[in-house]
Design a protein around this motif. Structure first.
Motif, PDB file in Angstrom:
ATOM      1  N   ALA A   1      23.995  31.157  35.354  1.00 27.38           N
ATOM      2  CA  ALA A   1      24.466  32.523  35.584  1.00 27.38           C
ATOM      3  C   ALA A   1      25.430  32.873  34.461  1.00 27.38           C
ATOM      4  N   TYR A   2      25.381  34.113  33.981  1.00 28.73           N
ATOM      5  CA  TYR A   2      26.324  34.500  32.942  1.00 28.73           C
ATOM      6  C   TYR A   2      26.617  35.992  33.025  1.00 28.73           C
ATOM      7  N   ASN A   3      27.748  36.364  32.434  1.00 30.09           N
ATOM      8  CA  ASN A   3      28.105  37.771  32.318  1.00 30.09           C
ATOM      9  C   ASN A   3      29.036  37.929  31.125  1.00 30.09           C
ATOM     10  N   VAL A   4      28.873  39.027  30.396  1.00 31.27           N
ATOM     11  CA  VAL A   4      29.608  39.260  29.152  1.00 31.27           C
ATOM     12  C   VAL A   4      30.474  40.506  29.280  1.00 31.27           C
ATOM     13  N   SER A   5      31.619  40.493  28.616  1.00 35.42           N
ATOM     14  CA  SER A   5      32.481  41.668  28.536  1.00 35.42           C
ATOM     15  C   SER A   5      33.152  41.674  27.173  1.00 35.42           C
ATOM     16  N   HIS A   6      33.514  42.863  26.697  1.00 36.97           N
ATOM     17  CA  HIS A   6      34.265  42.926  25.439  1.00 36.97           C
ATOM     18  C   HIS A   6      35.164  44.149  25.423  1.00 36.97           C
ATOM     19  N   ASP A   7      36.231  44.030  24.671  1.00 36.33           N
ATOM     20  CA  ASP A   7      37.159  45.144  24.485  1.00 36.33           C
ATOM     21  C   ASP A   7      37.938  44.895  23.204  1.00 36.33           C
ATOM     22  N   ASN A   8      37.978  45.918  22.340  1.00 35.93           N
ATOM     23  CA  ASN A   8      38.691  45.815  21.077  1.00 35.93           C
ATOM     24  C   ASN A   8      38.270  44.565  20.307  1.00 35.93           C
ATOM     25  N   GLY A   9      39.188  43.608  20.093  1.00 35.62           N
ATOM     26  CA  GLY A   9      38.896  42.457  19.257  1.00 35.62           C
ATOM     27  C   GLY A   9      38.508  41.205  20.006  1.00 35.62           C
ATOM     28  N   LEU A  10      37.991  41.329  21.230  1.00 38.62           N
ATOM     29  CA  LEU A  10      37.663  40.140  22.013  1.00 38.62           C
ATOM     30  C   LEU A  10      36.330  40.330  22.734  1.00 38.62           C
ATOM     31  N   VAL A  11      35.485  39.296  22.656  1.00 38.08           N
ATOM     32  CA  VAL A  11      34.215  39.253  23.392  1.00 38.08           C
ATOM     33  C   VAL A  11      34.242  37.988  24.234  1.00 38.08           C
ATOM     34  N   VAL A  12      33.951  38.110  25.530  1.00 39.05           N
ATOM     35  CA  VAL A  12      34.037  36.952  26.425  1.00 39.05           C
ATOM     36  C   VAL A  12      32.748  36.803  27.225  1.00 39.05           C
ATOM     37  N   VAL A  13      32.450  35.561  27.579  1.00 37.40           N
ATOM     38  CA  VAL A  13      31.325  35.274  28.458  1.00 37.40           C
ATOM     39  C   VAL A  13      31.785  34.294  29.527  1.00 37.40           C
ATOM     40  N   ALA A  14      31.407  34.550  30.765  1.00 36.73           N
ATOM     41  CA  ALA A  14      31.599  33.603  31.855  1.00 36.73           C
ATOM     42  C   ALA A  14      30.237  33.010  32.189  1.00 36.73           C
ATOM     43  N   SER A  15      30.199  31.721  32.433  1.00 35.76           N
ATOM     44  CA  SER A  15      28.933  31.068  32.775  1.00 35.76           C
ATOM     45  C   SER A  15      29.159  30.077  33.910  1.00 35.76           C
ATOM     46  N   SER A  16      28.090  29.875  34.682  1.00 36.40           N
ATOM     47  CA  SER A  16      28.205  29.018  35.851  1.00 36.40           C
ATOM     48  C   SER A  16      26.823  28.560  36.282  1.00 36.40           C
ATOM     49  N   ASN A  17      26.754  27.456  36.973  1.00 38.39           N
ATOM     50  CA  ASN A  17      25.506  27.015  37.609  1.00 38.39           C
ATOM     51  C   ASN A  17      25.423  27.633  39.001  1.00 38.39           C
ATOM     52  N   ASN A  18      25.554  28.946  39.037  1.00 38.05           N
ATOM     53  CA  ASN A  18      25.596  29.709  40.281  1.00 38.05           C
ATOM     54  C   ASN A  18      24.176  29.896  40.809  1.00 38.05           C
ATOM     55  N   THR A  19      23.952  29.546  42.066  1.00 36.96           N
ATOM     56  CA  THR A  19      22.617  29.684  42.647  1.00 36.96           C
ATOM     57  C   THR A  19      22.561  30.757  43.720  1.00 36.96           C
ATOM     58  N   HIS A  20      23.641  31.529  43.861  1.00 34.23           N
ATOM     59  CA  HIS A  20      23.683  32.565  44.889  1.00 34.23           C
ATOM     60  C   HIS A  20      23.087  33.868  44.373  1.00 34.23           C
ATOM     61  N   ASN A  21      22.161  34.411  45.122  1.00 36.05           N
ATOM     62  CA  ASN A  21      21.564  35.722  44.844  1.00 36.05           C
ATOM     63  C   ASN A  21      20.869  35.806  43.490  1.00 36.05           C
ATOM     64  N   PRO A  22      19.857  34.983  43.277  1.00 38.22           N
ATOM     65  CA  PRO A  22      19.087  35.094  42.039  1.00 38.22           C
ATOM     66  C   PRO A  22      18.287  36.409  42.033  1.00 38.22           C
ATOM     67  N   PRO A  23      17.798  36.862  40.868  1.00 36.87           N
ATOM     68  CA  PRO A  23      17.852  36.160  39.586  1.00 36.87           C
ATOM     69  C   PRO A  23      19.111  36.465  38.771  1.00 36.87           C
ATOM     70  N   ALA A  24      19.843  37.563  39.108  1.00 37.26           N
ATOM     71  CA  ALA A  24      21.005  37.933  38.292  1.00 37.26           C
ATOM     72  C   ALA A  24      22.257  37.159  38.692  1.00 37.26           C
ATOM     73  N   PHE A  25      22.242  36.560  39.899  1.00 39.62           N
ATOM     74  CA  PHE A  25      23.349  35.756  40.422  1.00 39.62           C
ATOM     75  C   PHE A  25      24.622  36.598  40.606  1.00 39.62           C
ATOM     76  N   THR A  26      25.596  36.010  41.276  1.00 42.25           N
ATOM     77  CA  THR A  26      26.787  36.768  41.663  1.00 42.25           C
ATOM     78  C   THR A  26      27.982  36.300  40.851  1.00 42.25           C
ATOM     79  N   LEU A  27      28.004  36.701  39.592  1.00 50.12           N
ATOM     80  CA  LEU A  27      29.065  36.331  38.659  1.00 50.12           C
ATOM     81  C   LEU A  27      29.364  37.540  37.778  1.00 50.12           C
ATOM     82  N   GLY A  28      30.650  37.854  37.621  1.00 56.65           N
ATOM     83  CA  GLY A  28      31.033  38.986  36.790  1.00 56.65           C
ATOM     84  C   GLY A  28      32.342  38.715  36.072  1.00 56.65           C
TER      85      GLY A  28
END
Length: 266
Positions: free
Chosen positions: A88-115
Motif C-alpha cells: 500500500a502506498y500514498n504520496v504527498s508533496h508541498d513546496n520543497g518536499l515530496v513524501v511517500v508512506a508505504s505499508s504491507n496493508n491488506t485492508h480494503n484492497p486494491p487501493a488499501f486504507t493508507l493516506g
C-alpha cells in the motif's frame, strides 16, 4: 509502515536529469508530467512517480512488470501481479518536499486504507494568520469545526497557532486520502484536537486507526505531516511527533533520481 521524504531544490535538479527520468516512466505518466506549466510542479510529480517504483524495485520487481491503476476518484494503487504481501502506498508533496508512506496493508484492497499529507508551516505572502486560516477553512465549503477554530483563536503564540492549524489540516487530508474519497468528503466531519492528540469522525473516535504525526526540518523551514492507516481492531491511536524521532528517511532529489535511474534501468 514507513515514510520516505525527498527534498526538492529546483537549482539542484538539472534538465538533463529531468529528461532522463521521464524516459523511464510509462507514456501516460510522462504525458501528464509534461503538461505542467511550472517545472517545479512537473519535477515534484516526477519524483512522486518514482517513489512507488522504487518500492517495487526493492521487492525485486522489474520495471517492465510494474503496473499501476487508480480509483474512480483518482487514488493510485499498485496492480503488479505476484506481490505477497501487497504494497500500500500514498504520496504527498508541498513546496520543497515530496513524501511517500508505504505499508504491507491488506485492508480494503486494491487501493488499501493508507493516506499521507504534508504541508510547509507558513503563512504565504503578506497575509495575516487570521485571514490565511479563514481562506483555507472556507475553500468552497466550511472545513474547520467550531472546536478547531477555537483552538486556533485561543492560542496567543502565532507559531503555535499555525502549527495547530497544519496538524488539523494534514490529519483531515491524510484520513480522507486513506479512505480514497478526497474532495468528496466533508472536512467538518473530521475533527482533530492537536492539544490532546485526539481525532474524531462524526463526533466519535474511528476504531482501528493509527495516525502518525511527523515533522521534517529543512534549514529554516518546518514541514508537518500525518500518516493515517487503518490497521483494524477497536483502538485508535495518535502517535505524537516526539515519539517518531528520525522516523522519516530523508534524501535529496537529484541523488535519489540518479540512483533510481541506475538501479531501475540496470
Amino acid at each position: 509502515m514507513q515514510v520516505r521524504a525527498i527534498i526538492y531544490e529546483p537549482d539542484e535538479f538539472p534538465d538533463e536529469l529531468y529528461q532522463r527520468a521521464l524516459l523511464l516512466l510509462d507514456p501516460e505518466s510522462s504525458a501528464r508530467i509534461k503538461k505542467f506549466y511550472r517545472r517545479e510542479d512537473a519535477c515534484r510529480t516526477l519524483i512522486g512517480r518514482f517513489l512507488p517504483r522504487m518500492l517495487l524495485h526493492d521487492r525485486g520487481v522489474a520495471l517492465s512488470a510494474m503496473e499501476f491503476a487508480a480509483t474512480e476518484v483518482g487514488k493510485p494503487f499498485i496492480t503488479t501481479q505476484g506481490l505477497d504481501p501487497p504494497i500500500a502506498y500514498n504520496v504527498s508533496h508541498d513546496n520543497g518536499l515530496v513524501v511517500v508512506a508505504s505499508s504491507n496493508n491488506t485492508h480494503n484492497p486494491p487501493a488499501f486504507t493508507l493516506g499521507i499529507d504534508v504541508m510547509k508551516v507558513r503563512v504565504p505572502g503578506r497575509e495575516s494568520l487570521a485571514s490565511f486560516v479563514d481562506s483555507m477553512a472556507d475553500q468552497a465549503r466550511p472545513n474547520l469545526t467550531t472546536l478547531e477554530r477555537r483552538l486556533i483563536a485561543s492560542t496567543a503564540d502565532q507559531d503555535q497557532a499555525l502549527e495547530r492549524f497544519f496538524w488539523m489540516w494534514t490529519a483531515k487530508e491524510a484520513y480522507t486520502k486513506a479512505l480514497g474519497l478526497g474532495l468528496g468528503f466533508d472536512f467538518q466531519r473530521v475533527e482533530f484536537d492537536p492539544a490532546e492528540d485526539t481525532l474524531r469522525v462524526d463526533g466519535r473516535k474511528p476504531a482501528g486507526w493509527i495516525f502518525s504525526k511527523f515533522v521534517v526540518l529543512r534549514g529554516g523551514d518546518r514541514y508537518q505531516g500525518v500518516v493515517a492507516e487503518f490497521v483494524g481492531g477497536d483502538e485508535t491511536t495518535v502517535v505524537a511527533e516526539s515519539q517518531l524521532h528520525n522516523w522519516v528517511a530523508l534524501e535529496h532529489a537529484a541523488p535519489f533520481i540518479r540512483a533510481a535511474i541506475q538501479r531501475i534501468s540496470g
